[in-house]
Design an enzyme around this catalytic site. Structure first.
Site, PDB file in Angstrom:
ATOM      1  N   GLU A 257      11.536   1.736   1.237  1.00  0.00           N
ATOM      2  CA  GLU A 257      10.635   1.771   2.382  1.00  0.00           C
ATOM      3  C   GLU A 257       8.995   0.557   1.271  1.00  0.00           C
ATOM      4  O   GLU A 257       9.110   1.184   0.169  1.00  0.00           O
ATOM      5  CB  GLU A 257      10.368   2.621   2.645  1.00  0.00           C
ATOM      6  CG  GLU A 257       8.465   2.006   3.869  1.00  0.00           C
ATOM      7  CD  GLU A 257       7.270   2.382   3.558  1.00  0.00           C
ATOM      8  OE1 GLU A 257       6.925   1.142   3.405  1.00  0.00           O
ATOM      9  OE2 GLU A 257       6.572   3.392   2.733  1.00  0.00           O
ATOM     10  N   CYS A 296       1.140   0.104   3.248  1.00  0.00           N
ATOM     11  CA  CYS A 296       1.944  -0.011   4.453  1.00  0.00           C
ATOM     12  C   CYS A 296       2.107  -0.589   5.517  1.00  0.00           C
ATOM     13  O   CYS A 296       3.629  -1.375   5.808  1.00  0.00           O
ATOM     14  CB  CYS A 296       3.679   0.528   3.411  1.00  0.00           C
ATOM     15  SG  CYS A 296       3.631   1.994   3.869  1.00  0.00           S
TER      16      CYS A 296
END
Length: 675
Positions: A257, A296
């Site tokens: 990720e 993120c």
């Protein structure tokens, strides 16, 4: 005195003696901790996980592991305040840390609950569906999922030292795979405090969790095909890890990720004065400033209709310039510093890159926003020619920075968002069905999650930047191509899917689930008279037959009010391609089936609480008869010790032995009191 962080290896806390690196407070630059992983025997840590932690976890069922997670979440919830105090030095406000600390605890609770509700009280998982591999039915196939026998290496980012650790830990432990976790150094002191709480609890088995404070050394060299690496961080580090010789040679599972140019799109209908316009501005500001933009999932590209560009910039400017920036420990502070001076320097460098294609319309990269520490005021850019621009679609400034991009029509909006080459999340703000459909299905192939916000859901929406345990967290392409969370999907990453082939009897015995074609003995005592422990998989009731009359059908129609023409009008029913004439109600068949197999007297069977997989396969006409075969298919321990769930295979036949209906019946059966 500055804390020297210890690693937790082979169930012992170990202090480093050399190679120490300072970790500075984001608020004022003072050294808050020092760390090093020098001296750790990574081969021994991997061996300990495989030989001690793995076997201990695999001896437990999914339900027992879920109980460990719940106990751990309760324990940590009562001791979380010191984590809040420590985490202030990372630059996070209390609101930011609510996401990190309580969000992480919420994820453990969620996986504990899902493990109990959605997984069996077994050490393996049987997938639904049986493949018939022979004409006679004596050779069949099923799929089972079993825990990997290796170790999960978790490498986490600096921005969520608690949530990042716990959201990876929960599905791994539930799957039965031990973990070696390594946090980013900049906030490792918070992760270390969390792990010490976990180890002090004594809840997890020995070897289930180990912790690395510092670099990974030669850890990856010792991984094999039974291991897994889950990484959160930059695309550059991800590439290095994915291309590590041991990972590529041994086909080590790799879940990433990473970088993500997430977008928020304002619909054509969301003009100033509409709730969607106000919601859009509020969400963009929140995502630019929460964790000082170090998320993120933060919004990096702000797509707006060209006619609304000036309105959006003005609204964002008003909110961003009035934002209270300062010490995150002070009440009223809305945004703290970035995690470090190095991170601030990196963000400033990325802003300079973006500024070659976009003008800064709010903020000044040189403005610290507050004295001392790693502070940086929010910066908003505007890209005048996004179709020709490149950097605004590939450069991520991991801080309070975003770029406004105007679009002319929905097709162009979709194309511009897609140029991010794959993102974790996009959000769409519209109250127009056509706008929502065009944007959602245009963006879906490029995103792991899409949030649609309008006036109807805004009050309860969890927001653009909030990954949830039940939904996928990940994204294609640039975002890493991996998936975390996603409910039980997250557990599957740590399980091996294997096809089993054999006779129905053999596979039923192995999977402790009755399969059609396996022995179905009829006991002298009705199974409803057996308690949960006494019931045996495969025990069966074969009922007598009952005729279905036209009077039954008409009475059922009158009693229930279901006078659908297929039951009451012969000519209309014959004109229907599915029916030969008037037929019995499907629910009449179910009711009569229950009347055939139920044992009416009080006993250990406590309740019928539902049906699964119901199918009506052949119509039943007046004059036909039905009989039932009821078989114990599977047993699952319930959360309470007083009863357990029993799943029964129910098959209803007509007088020609053709199946007219099939379904799973779910009941609760009493368990004997513990001695």
């Amino acid at each position: 005195m500055t804390a020297i962080l210890q690693s937790y290896a082979e169930d012992r806390w170990t202090a480093p003696t050399e190679g120490l690196v300072d970790i500075a407070s984001a608020i004022d630059g003072r050294v808050v901790a020092r760390l090093s992983s020098r001296g750790l025997d990574f081969a021994a840590m991997v061996r300990h996980a495989r030989e001690v932690g793995g076997p201990a976890l695999r001896r437990l069922t999914f339900h027992q592991r879920a109980d460990l997670l719940k106990a751990l979440a309760l324990y940590l919830s009562e001791r979380k305040e010191p984590l809040y105090a420590l985490a202030a030095d990372t630059g996070a406000t209390r609101r930011d840390n609510l996401i990190d600390i309580d969000g992480g605890l919420g994820t453990i609770f969620a996986y504990a609950s899902r493990g109990r509700r959605e997984l069996p009280s077994e050490r393996f998982l049987l997938e639904d569906g049986v493949e018939r591999l022979s004409k006679g039915g004596s050779f069949v196939g099923v799929h089972v999922l079993t825990p990997l026998t290796g170790v999960a290496v978790h490498i986490n980012a600096f921005n969520f030292p608690c949530w990042g650790l716990l959201e990876k830990l929960a599905p791994a432990i539930l799957a039965g795979v031990p973990v070696i976790t390594k946090p980013a150094s900049a906030t490792a002191y918070v992760a270390a405090a969390l792990v010490r709480l976990i180890t002090d609890s004594g809840i997890l088995p020995a070897g289930a969790l180990q912790f690395v404070a510092g670099g990974t050394g030669d850890l990856l060299d010792h991984l094999t095909g039974q291991d897994l690496v889950a990484f959160t961080g930059s695309i550059e580090t991800s590439e290095k890890l994915r291309n590590h010789p041991a990972i590529s040679r041994n086909a080590v599972r790799f879940v990433a990720e990473r970088d993500s140019l997430n977008a928020a799109v304002l619909g054509l209908d969301a003009v100033p004065g509409t709730p969607e316009f106000d919601l859009f501005v509020k969400e963009v500001v929140r995502e630019m400033t929460a964790k000082a933009g170090q998320k993120c999932t933060a919004i990096r590209r702000i797509l707006v209709p060209r006619a609304l560009e000036a309105h959006v910039i003005a609204a964002l400017s008003q909110k961003l310039t009035s934002l209270a920036i300062g010490d995150p420990r002070q009440e009223g502070t809305r945004m703290g510093p970035l995690v470090s001076l190095a991170q601030r320097d990196d963000v400033r460098a990325r802003i300079a890159e973006l500024a070659t294609e976009a003008e800064i319309v709010v903020g000044d990269p040189a403005n610290d926003g507050a004295p001392g520490g790693a502070f940086l005021a929010p910066v908003l850019l505007r890209c005048a020619d996004p179709a020709r621009a490149r950097k605004v679609h590939v450069v991520e400034a991991f801080g309070p920075v975003a770029t406004v991009i105007a679009y002319d029509d929905l097709d162009q909006a979709v194309e511009l968002v897609r140029r991010g080459e794959g993102s974790l999340v996009a959000s769409v703000f519209t109250h127009d069905d056509a706008v929502a459909e065009a944007l959602v299905f245009g963006l879906a192939p490029f995103h792991g999650r899409i949030l649609v916000v309008d006036r109807d859901c805004a009050g309860e929406s969890t927001g653009h930047g909030s990954p949830l345990p039940g939904l996928v967290h990940g994204g294609p392409g640039r975002a890493g191509g991996g998936e975390e969370l996603g409910g039980i999907r997250g557990v599957h990453h740590y399980l091996q899917r294997t096809a089993l082939q054999g006779s129905p009897a053999r596979l039923s015995a192995l999977t402790r689930t009755w399969l059609q074609g396996a022995p179905a003995p009829v006991p002298a005592i009705h199974p409803f008279r057996h308690n949960y422990e006494e019931l045996a998989i495969g025990e069966t009731v074969e009922t007598a037959a009952r005729a279905i009359t036209l009077a039954d059908i008409e009475h059922f129609a009158e009693f229930t009010g279901d006078a659908f023409y297929a039951h009451m009008d012969e000519e209309a029913a014959k004109a229907n391609p599915f029916f030969p004439g008037r037929v019995a109600h499907g629910y009449l068949i179910l009711s009569f089936a229950a009347g055939l197999f139920v044992d009416p007297a009080p006993g250990p069977l406590l309740a019928n609480y539902g049906l699964d997989n119901l199918r009506f396969l052949k119509p039943v006409s007046p004059g036909d008869s039905i009989r039932v075969r009821l078989t114990v298919k599977r047993k699952t321990a319930a959360r309470m010790p007083e009863y357990g769930e029993v799943r029964w295979d129910v098959e209803v036949f007509n007088q020609a032995d053709e199946t007219v209906a099939r379904y799973d019946l779910l009941t609760m059966s009493a368990r004997p009191a513990a001695a």
